[in-house]
Design a protein around this motif. Structure first.
Motif, PDB file in Angstrom:
ATOM      1  N   UNK A 309      37.820  17.884  13.432  1.00  7.09           N
ATOM      2  CA  UNK A 309      37.258  17.039  14.768  1.00  7.09           C
ATOM      3  C   UNK A 309      36.927  17.673  15.627  1.00  7.09           C
ATOM      4  N   UNK A 310      37.644  18.666  16.045  1.00 11.27           N
ATOM      5  CA  UNK A 310      37.564  19.467  17.149  1.00 11.27           C
ATOM      6  C   UNK A 310      36.239  20.319  17.243  1.00 11.27           C
ATOM      7  N   UNK A 311      36.195  20.909  15.954  1.00 12.00           N
ATOM      8  CA  UNK A 311      35.038  21.820  15.774  1.00 12.00           C
ATOM      9  C   UNK A 311      33.807  21.085  15.822  1.00 12.00           C
ATOM     10  N   UNK A 312      33.928  19.994  15.226  1.00 22.45           N
ATOM     11  CA  UNK A 312      32.577  18.955  15.212  1.00 22.45           C
ATOM     12  C   UNK A 312      32.101  18.781  16.783  1.00 22.45           C
ATOM     13  N   UNK A 313      33.092  18.799  17.818  1.00 22.47           N
ATOM     14  CA  UNK A 313      32.953  18.327  18.934  1.00 22.47           C
ATOM     15  C   UNK A 313      32.295  19.694  19.651  1.00 22.47           C
TER      16      UNK A 313
END
Ligand SMILES: Cc1cc2nc3c(=O)[nH]c(=O)nc-3n(C[C@H](O)[C@H](O)[C@H](O)COP(=O)(O)OP(=O)(O)OC[C@H]3O[C@@H](n4cnc5c(N)ncnc54)[C@H](O)[C@@H]3O)c2cc1C
Length: 379
Positions: A309-313
């Motif tokens: 999720x954090x890499x997506x953001x």
């Protein structure tokens, strides 16, 4: 549910007795094996036993990448295996993809030849430079296999137009594409059933004897048995080099004006993403905790889902609003080498397992090879 012993004469006769070819597992390999056996011997009884109410292995849970290998992955493979071995494997993947498309049709599996991009972060300059140095060698070798001139090309402009962040370089691969995983499996199941293959769901094989399997409902005898359970094979063949490896995936909500289109890999293939219409599917992160991910559990882990999720953001969708709408885990079958195990184990028992992360490309051809091994063998 009733144990087999309490079934009617008709039920036992029709579904469970005189089984010529019994197959454990209704993933790509199990279904393809059944299809090829039935095509060659239409009058034989071919029965597949599947533990899940749906197929519950990697085949319905994968990302739908139709891959033959990224530049950095092939160079890494060349460090561990001979040139012959590496390009033979690539050829198998390429031919496997052509065969999958021919067996089911591009329309049925929604095959889209959009190519792929391998992305490199700022700290991967050395790796990128190594790839660039060897690009023409890789292209010459891959042209012989695919007939595509310049399979790999640098693609700096793509990083600008795709709206991503944190990637410094991109290499385009013209030989790869994407499929709709659900449609592929639906087509394989339909093809198998149209040929007369019987598939029984929610039946788990717990033990294998010389000519019978023990299941949660009772025993079924077979003439020949094919074990097609991929990462769950160890229980039936403790001496083979095969282990489960969990792979986790998230899918976002629909995104307005989504820019990334096609398939992408980064961090030596440990992360991968693609669009599904106007959503992003993003998976990987097994390298965050190899030990914990050597499991066949199908729950997701907070550590990996939060990281995805954090890499997506930060990297993939830095300028878009989205939520995570789906998340799941699947089980791959891995070992020390990337080649699958297609083998006569003993007596009338055969296996086609350990498909690694490229089962979409090689799964149907592994099934074809396994069926040939079974048909050619006298035991
Ligand atoms: C999240 C994820 C993403 C992936 N992404 C890609 C990708 O993009 N491209 C690609 O090429 N590959 C990808 N892969 C790998 C690919 O999906 C697999 O290599 C391929 O599907 C393996 O097919 P299979 O038929 O060998 O095994 P599986 O699909 O795992 O099938 C085995 C079947 O056996 C059944 N079974 C197991 N034990 C028993 C038992 N005791 N009794 C009865 N039934 C049993 C299982 O329920 C399962 O349905 C991915 C895998 C995962 C998990």
């Amino acid at each position: 549910m009733l144990p087999f012993a309490n079934l009617s004469f008709w039920e036992k006769e029709t579904f469970l007795t005189n089984v010529d070819y019994l197959i454990i597992g209704s993933g790509i390999v199990g279904l393809s094996t059944a299809i090829h056996l039935k095509k060659k011997q239409p009058n034989k009884k071919v029965l597949i036993l599947e533990r899940g109410y749906l197929p519950t292995g990697a085949s319905t849970k994968n990302a739908g990448f139709a891959c033959i290998g990224s530049a950095s992955e092939l160079l890494d493979d060349l460090n561990h295996s001979s040139e012959n071995e590496v390009f033979e494997t690539v050829e198998k993947r390429w031919k496997g993809l052509l065969y999958l498309r021919q067996l089911l049709t591009d329309e049925a599996i929604d095959f889209q030849k959009l190519g792929s991009h391998e992305l490199f972060q700022a700290n991967e300059k050395t790796l990128y430079n190594e790839c660039i140095e060897k690009l023409s060698f890789l292209n010459t070798s891959l042209e012989k296999i695919t007939s595509i001139p310049r399979v790999f090309q640098t693609a700096p402009q793509h990083l600008v137009i795709s709206g991503m962040n944190g990637f410094q370089h991109a290499i385009f691969n013209a030989a790869e594409g994407q499929i709709d995983t659900g449609k592929m499996m639906k087509s394989l199941v339909s093809l198998a059933q149209s040929l007369g293959v019987k598939i029984l769901n929610s039946i788990e094989v717990t033990h294998i004897n010389t000519n019978e399997v023990v299941t949660n409902y009772g025993k079924i005898s077979f003439h020949k048995l094919a074990i097609c359970v991929n990462g769950l094979a160890k229980q039936f063949m403790p001496n083979e080099d095969v282990a489960p490896a969990r792979a986790q995936v998230v899918v976002t909500s629909p995104i307005k004006n989504l820019q990334p289109n096609g398939i992408y890999h980064f961090d030596k293939g440990y992360y991968y993403f693609r669009n599904i219409g106007n959503r992003i599917l993003f998976g990987g992160g097994r390298n965050l905790n190899f030990e914990a991910e050597e499991t066949d559990e199908l729950n997701t882990s907070d550590q990996i889902i939060n990281h995805l999720s954090s890499l997506l953001e930060t990297h993939i969708l830095p300028n878009s609003a989205f939520t995570i709408e789906h998340q799941w885990a699947g089980t791959m079958g891995i070992g020390k080498t990337k080649a699958p195990i297609v083998k006569h184990l003993k007596d009338s028992i055969y296996c086609g397992v350990r498909l690694g992360g490229m089962g979409v490309a090689i799964g149907t051809i592994v099934g074809k090879d396994l069926s040939k091994l079974i048909l050619d063998s006298t035991s």
